[in-house]
Scaffold this motif. Structure first.
Motif, PDB file in Angstrom:
ATOM      1  N   GLU A  76       0.839  -1.195   0.000  1.00 55.20           N
ATOM      2  CA  GLU A  76       0.000   0.000   0.000  1.00 55.20           C
ATOM      3  C   GLU A  76       0.877   1.250   0.000  1.00 55.20           C
ATOM      4  OE1 GLU A  76      -3.541   2.224   2.515  1.00 55.20           O
ATOM      5  OE2 GLU A  76      -2.670   0.398   3.301  1.00 55.20           O
ATOM      6  N   LEU A  77       1.959   1.195   0.767  1.00 56.34           N
ATOM      7  CA  LEU A  77       2.952   2.253   0.752  1.00 56.34           C
ATOM      8  C   LEU A  77       4.220   1.728   0.091  1.00 56.34           C
ATOM      9  CD1 LEU A  77       2.677   3.756   4.372  1.00 56.34           C
ATOM     10  CD2 LEU A  77       1.312   4.290   2.340  1.00 56.34           C
ATOM     11  N   GLU A  78       5.108   2.648  -0.247  1.00 60.67           N
ATOM     12  CA  GLU A  78       6.466   2.277  -0.652  1.00 60.67           C
ATOM     13  C   GLU A  78       7.406   3.182   0.125  1.00 60.67           C
ATOM     14  OE1 GLU A  78       7.949   4.921  -2.707  1.00 60.67           O
ATOM     15  OE2 GLU A  78       6.040   5.769  -2.046  1.00 60.67           O
ATOM     16  N   SER A  79       8.703   3.095  -0.137  1.00 60.30           N
ATOM     17  CA  SER A  79       9.669   3.724   0.764  1.00 60.30           C
ATOM     18  C   SER A  79       9.469   5.226   0.916  1.00 60.30           C
ATOM     19  CB  SER A  79      11.092   3.419   0.297  1.00 60.30           C
ATOM     20  OG  SER A  79      11.297   3.869  -1.031  1.00 60.30           O
ATOM     21  N   VAL A  80       9.124   5.928  -0.148  1.00 61.05           N
ATOM     22  CA  VAL A  80       8.962   7.386  -0.049  1.00 61.05           C
ATOM     23  C   VAL A  80       7.781   7.732   0.848  1.00 61.05           C
ATOM     24  CG1 VAL A  80       8.447   9.497  -1.335  1.00 61.05           C
ATOM     25  CG2 VAL A  80      10.082   7.843  -2.264  1.00 61.05           C
ATOM     26  N   ARG A  81       6.669   7.055   0.632  1.00 63.68           N
ATOM     27  CA  ARG A  81       5.495   7.352   1.466  1.00 63.68           C
ATOM     28  C   ARG A  81       5.707   6.904   2.912  1.00 63.68           C
ATOM     29  NH1 ARG A  81       0.633   5.073  -2.104  1.00 63.68           N
ATOM     30  NH2 ARG A  81       2.310   3.731  -2.883  1.00 63.68           N
ATOM     31  N   LEU A  82       6.480   5.843   3.113  1.00 63.78           N
ATOM     32  CA  LEU A  82       6.810   5.438   4.479  1.00 63.78           C
ATOM     33  C   LEU A  82       7.657   6.509   5.160  1.00 63.78           C
ATOM     34  CD1 LEU A  82       6.775   3.325   6.741  1.00 63.78           C
ATOM     35  CD2 LEU A  82       8.761   2.247   5.649  1.00 63.78           C
ATOM     36  N   LEU A  83       8.628   7.056   4.434  1.00 64.29           N
ATOM     37  CA  LEU A  83       9.442   8.141   4.980  1.00 64.29           C
ATOM     38  C   LEU A  83       8.566   9.352   5.335  1.00 64.29           C
ATOM     39  CD1 LEU A  83      12.450   7.811   2.552  1.00 64.29           C
ATOM     40  CD2 LEU A  83      12.658   7.773   5.049  1.00 64.29           C
ATOM     41  N   ARG A  84       7.588   9.642   4.502  1.00 66.99           N
ATOM     42  CA  ARG A  84       6.689  10.759   4.808  1.00 66.99           C
ATOM     43  C   ARG A  84       5.913  10.495   6.091  1.00 66.99           C
ATOM     44  NH1 ARG A  84       4.572  11.035  -1.346  1.00 66.99           N
ATOM     45  NH2 ARG A  84       6.239  12.329  -2.244  1.00 66.99           N
ATOM     46  N   GLN A  85       5.530   9.234   6.295  1.00 62.08           N
ATOM     47  CA  GLN A  85       4.802   8.905   7.523  1.00 62.08           C
ATOM     48  C   GLN A  85       5.698   9.064   8.748  1.00 62.08           C
ATOM     49  OE1 GLN A  85       1.235   7.703   8.308  1.00 62.08           O
ATOM     50  NE2 GLN A  85       2.359   8.841   9.864  1.00 62.08           N
ATOM     51  N   VAL A  86       6.954   8.645   8.632  1.00 56.78           N
ATOM     52  CA  VAL A  86       7.895   8.845   9.738  1.00 56.78           C
ATOM     53  C   VAL A  86       8.023  10.333  10.052  1.00 56.78           C
ATOM     54  CG1 VAL A  86      10.302   8.627  10.462  1.00 56.78           C
ATOM     55  CG2 VAL A  86       9.189   6.737   9.249  1.00 56.78           C
ATOM     56  N   THR A  87       8.177  11.142   9.024  1.00 54.90           N
ATOM     57  CA  THR A  87       8.320  12.588   9.214  1.00 54.90           C
ATOM     58  C   THR A  87       7.077  13.189   9.860  1.00 54.90           C
ATOM     59  OG1 THR A  87       9.831  12.754   7.335  1.00 54.90           O
ATOM     60  CG2 THR A  87       8.714  14.773   8.011  1.00 54.90           C
ATOM     61  N   ALA A  88       5.911  12.715   9.445  1.00 52.13           N
ATOM     62  CA  ALA A  88       4.667  13.211  10.035  1.00 52.13           C
ATOM     63  C   ALA A  88       4.590  12.865  11.520  1.00 52.13           C
ATOM     64  CB  ALA A  88       3.468  12.635   9.291  1.00 52.13           C
ATOM     65  N   PHE A  89       4.951  11.643  11.877  1.00 55.09           N
ATOM     66  CA  PHE A  89       4.963  11.266  13.294  1.00 55.09           C
ATOM     67  C   PHE A  89       5.972  12.111  14.077  1.00 55.09           C
ATOM     68  CE2 PHE A  89       3.279   6.643  12.709  1.00 55.09           C
ATOM     69  CZ  PHE A  89       1.970   7.097  12.832  1.00 55.09           C
ATOM     70  N   ASN A  90       7.116  12.392  13.458  1.00 51.90           N
ATOM     71  CA  ASN A  90       8.122  13.229  14.134  1.00 51.90           C
ATOM     72  C   ASN A  90       7.645  14.672  14.330  1.00 51.90           C
ATOM     73  OD1 ASN A  90       9.947  11.140  14.451  1.00 51.90           O
ATOM     74  ND2 ASN A  90      11.204  11.707  12.698  1.00 51.90           N
ATOM     75  N   ARG A  91       6.659  15.064  13.547  1.00 47.43           N
ATOM     76  CA  ARG A  91       6.038  16.385  13.746  1.00 47.43           C
ATOM     77  C   ARG A  91       4.857  16.313  14.709  1.00 47.43           C
ATOM     78  NH1 ARG A  91       6.725  17.349   7.732  1.00 47.43           N
ATOM     79  NH2 ARG A  91       4.617  16.477   7.545  1.00 47.43           N
ATOM     80  N   GLY A  92       4.561  15.100  15.181  1.00 45.37           N
ATOM     81  CA  GLY A  92       3.440  14.933  16.097  1.00 45.37           C
ATOM     82  C   GLY A  92       2.097  14.844  15.418  1.00 45.37           C
ATOM     83  N   GLU A  93       2.079  14.551  14.114  1.00 44.99           N
ATOM     84  CA  GLU A  93       0.824  14.522  13.366  1.00 44.99           C
ATOM     85  C   GLU A  93       0.179  13.147  13.423  1.00 44.99           C
ATOM     86  OE1 GLU A  93       1.775  15.774   9.424  1.00 44.99           O
ATOM     87  OE2 GLU A  93       2.528  17.731  10.062  1.00 44.99           O
ATOM     88  N   ASP A  94      -1.088  13.116  13.724  1.00 46.94           N
ATOM     89  CA  ASP A  94      -1.909  11.907  13.666  1.00 46.94           C
ATOM     90  C   ASP A  94      -2.537  11.840  12.274  1.00 46.94           C
ATOM     91  OD1 ASP A  94      -4.421  10.285  13.836  1.00 46.94           O
ATOM     92  OD2 ASP A  94      -3.866  10.111  15.945  1.00 46.94           O
ATOM     93  N   PRO A  95      -2.514  10.682  11.587  1.00 49.26           N
ATOM     94  CA  PRO A  95      -3.061  10.634  10.224  1.00 49.26           C
ATOM     95  C   PRO A  95      -4.565  10.853  10.158  1.00 49.26           C
ATOM     96  CG  PRO A  95      -2.478   8.434  11.000  1.00 49.26           C
ATOM     97  CD  PRO A  95      -1.923   9.409  11.996  1.00 49.26           C
ATOM     98  N   LYS A 112      -6.538  12.262  13.360  1.00 43.68           N
ATOM     99  CA  LYS A 112      -7.039  13.205  14.363  1.00 43.68           C
ATOM    100  C   LYS A 112      -6.119  14.412  14.561  1.00 43.68           C
ATOM    101  CE  LYS A 112      -9.610   9.653  16.855  1.00 43.68           C
ATOM    102  NZ  LYS A 112      -9.886   8.997  18.160  1.00 43.68           N
ATOM    103  N   GLU A 113      -5.383  14.771  13.563  1.00 45.96           N
ATOM    104  CA  GLU A 113      -4.524  15.965  13.529  1.00 45.96           C
ATOM    105  C   GLU A 113      -3.269  15.843  14.379  1.00 45.96           C
ATOM    106  OE1 GLU A 113      -6.642  19.582  14.185  1.00 45.96           O
ATOM    107  OE2 GLU A 113      -7.936  19.312  12.436  1.00 45.96           O
ATOM    108  N   ARG A 114      -3.360  15.600  15.695  1.00 44.90           N
ATOM    109  CA  ARG A 114      -2.180  15.566  16.544  1.00 44.90           C
ATOM    110  C   ARG A 114      -2.121  14.268  17.342  1.00 44.90           C
ATOM    111  NH1 ARG A 114       1.356  18.687  14.770  1.00 44.90           N
ATOM    112  NH2 ARG A 114       2.432  18.563  16.786  1.00 44.90           N
ATOM    113  N   LEU A 115      -0.907  13.716  17.470  1.00 44.90           N
ATOM    114  CA  LEU A 115      -0.716  12.575  18.350  1.00 44.90           C
ATOM    115  C   LEU A 115      -0.933  13.032  19.792  1.00 44.90           C
ATOM    116  CD1 LEU A 115       2.520  11.007  16.779  1.00 44.90           C
ATOM    117  CD2 LEU A 115       0.189  10.103  16.606  1.00 44.90           C
ATOM    118  N   PRO A 116      -1.697  12.304  20.582  1.00 41.48           N
ATOM    119  CA  PRO A 116      -2.046  12.795  21.918  1.00 41.48           C
ATOM    120  C   PRO A 116      -0.863  12.893  22.872  1.00 41.48           C
ATOM    121  CG  PRO A 116      -2.798  10.535  21.611  1.00 41.48           C
ATOM    122  CD  PRO A 116      -2.353  11.020  20.270  1.00 41.48           C
ATOM    123  N   ASP A 117       0.211  12.097  22.626  1.00 41.77           N
ATOM    124  CA  ASP A 117       1.349  12.112  23.557  1.00 41.77           C
ATOM    125  C   ASP A 117       2.597  12.723  22.940  1.00 41.77           C
ATOM    126  OD1 ASP A 117       1.626  10.097  21.757  1.00 41.77           O
ATOM    127  OD2 ASP A 117       1.975   8.491  23.219  1.00 41.77           O
TER     128      ASP A 117
END
Length: 299
Positions: A124-143, A145-150
């Motif tokens: 479903e993902l490939e390496s580029v989109r996986l990297l984007r997901q890592v970056t989003a988590f590092n920004r505290g983004e929830d895919p 609900k906007e923000r990761l609660p912790d």
């Protein structure tokens, strides 16, 4: 904030050495841990492969946690082939919770390369989109609900590349996308030509300001090299090396000598090397010894 030995070394521009171990094909991890232990004080971090060549192995996430427990720094390889985005997101968050910080984001070898060709790939993902997901988590983004609660994660992601790719412009575009998605270092597939590595570093990686760890693969014999050329996607071991192994009185020792020569050569071109030795990890310290690489003062 740089939190791992790998991050600190790469940020300092210092020569960096990584190696990889393979999880067991079963529930007993003792051999894998012994291979990792042999690398203590010789490498800055140890990759744990994730379903390499589409062959069943123990979870990379589990082995990485065991390496941390043993005081060894892991690099969690994460391949997209076998999990959808929800599964990958779960593993990324789980890695952070377990104290695992270094990642190598991969698309994954095709299922047809493995020993269960009837398995269904996900991709479903490939390496580029996986990297984007890592970056989003590092920004505290929830895919959802906007923000990761912790709060944000603190994952340090790298990408793979093949310097032998016939299209350098295509390679540059692909690596640029990975850099923009969040890759902070590159571990290459096996490199068999220093000139190819130099072109890759100077013309592709350096303009993108990505440190490169050049892949050095330990060959065991001419038969082993021929098998790799036939079975491993992207492998391109030259005939000259195969002939050298075939003529050697001790092919295993010759393979160590070849790898040591590559380490010495590549450290003059790339920031570091990434050592690979499938089912022969115990020989990697010999490679480093022959290459004149002393034990690390600290990792």
């Amino acid at each position: 904030m740089e939190t791992t030995a790998l991050q600190r070394n790469l940020a300092a521009g210092a020569a960096t050495i990584t190696a990889e171990v393979m999880p067991p094909r079963g529930g007993d991890v003792s051999h894998t841990l012994a291979m990792a232990e042999a690398l203590r004080g010789r490498v800055h971090a140890i990759n744990v492969t994730d379903g390499s060549r589409a062959v069943m192995r123990m979870s990379s996430l589990a082995v990485c946690r065991l390496l941390l427990d043993a005081g060894l720094e892991p690099v969690l390889q994460v391949a997209c082939r076998d999990r959808n985005r929800i599964g990958l997101q779960a593993d990324l968050l789980g890695a952070h919770a377990l104290g695992i910080r270094n990642l190598l984001c991969l698309t994954g070898d095709p299922v047809r390369a493995g020993d269960q060709p009837a398995a269904r790939p996900v991709n479903e993902l490939e390496s580029v989109r996986l990297l984007r997901q890592v970056t989003a988590f590092n920004r505290g983004e929830d895919p959802v609900k906007e923000r990761l609660p912790d709060g944000p994660t603190a994952l340090f992601a790298g990408a793979a590349a093949d310097p032998h790719c016939p299209s350098q412009s295509g390679l540059l575009r692909r690596l640029e996308r990975k850099r923009d998605a969040g890759a902070r270092f590159v571990q290459t597939q096996m490199v068999m030509d220093a000139a190819v590595l130099e072109d890759f570093c100077r013309q592709v990686a350096e303009p993108l300001e990505l440190p490169v760890l050049a892949g050095v693969f330990l060959l065991k014999s001419a038969k082993n090299a021929l098998f790799i050329n036939r079975m491993v996607p992207g492998a391109c071991i030259p005939e000259s090396l195969i002939a050298r192994l075939d003529a050697a009185a001790d092919p295993a020792a010759e393979g160590i000598a070849i790898a040591a020569e590559q380490v010495r050569s590549y450290l003059g071109v790339a920031q570091g090397v990434h050592l690979m030795a499938v089912r022969a990890e115990e020989r990697l310290p010999l490679v480093l010894d022959q290459a004149g690489i002393s034990p690390l003062a600290s990792v």
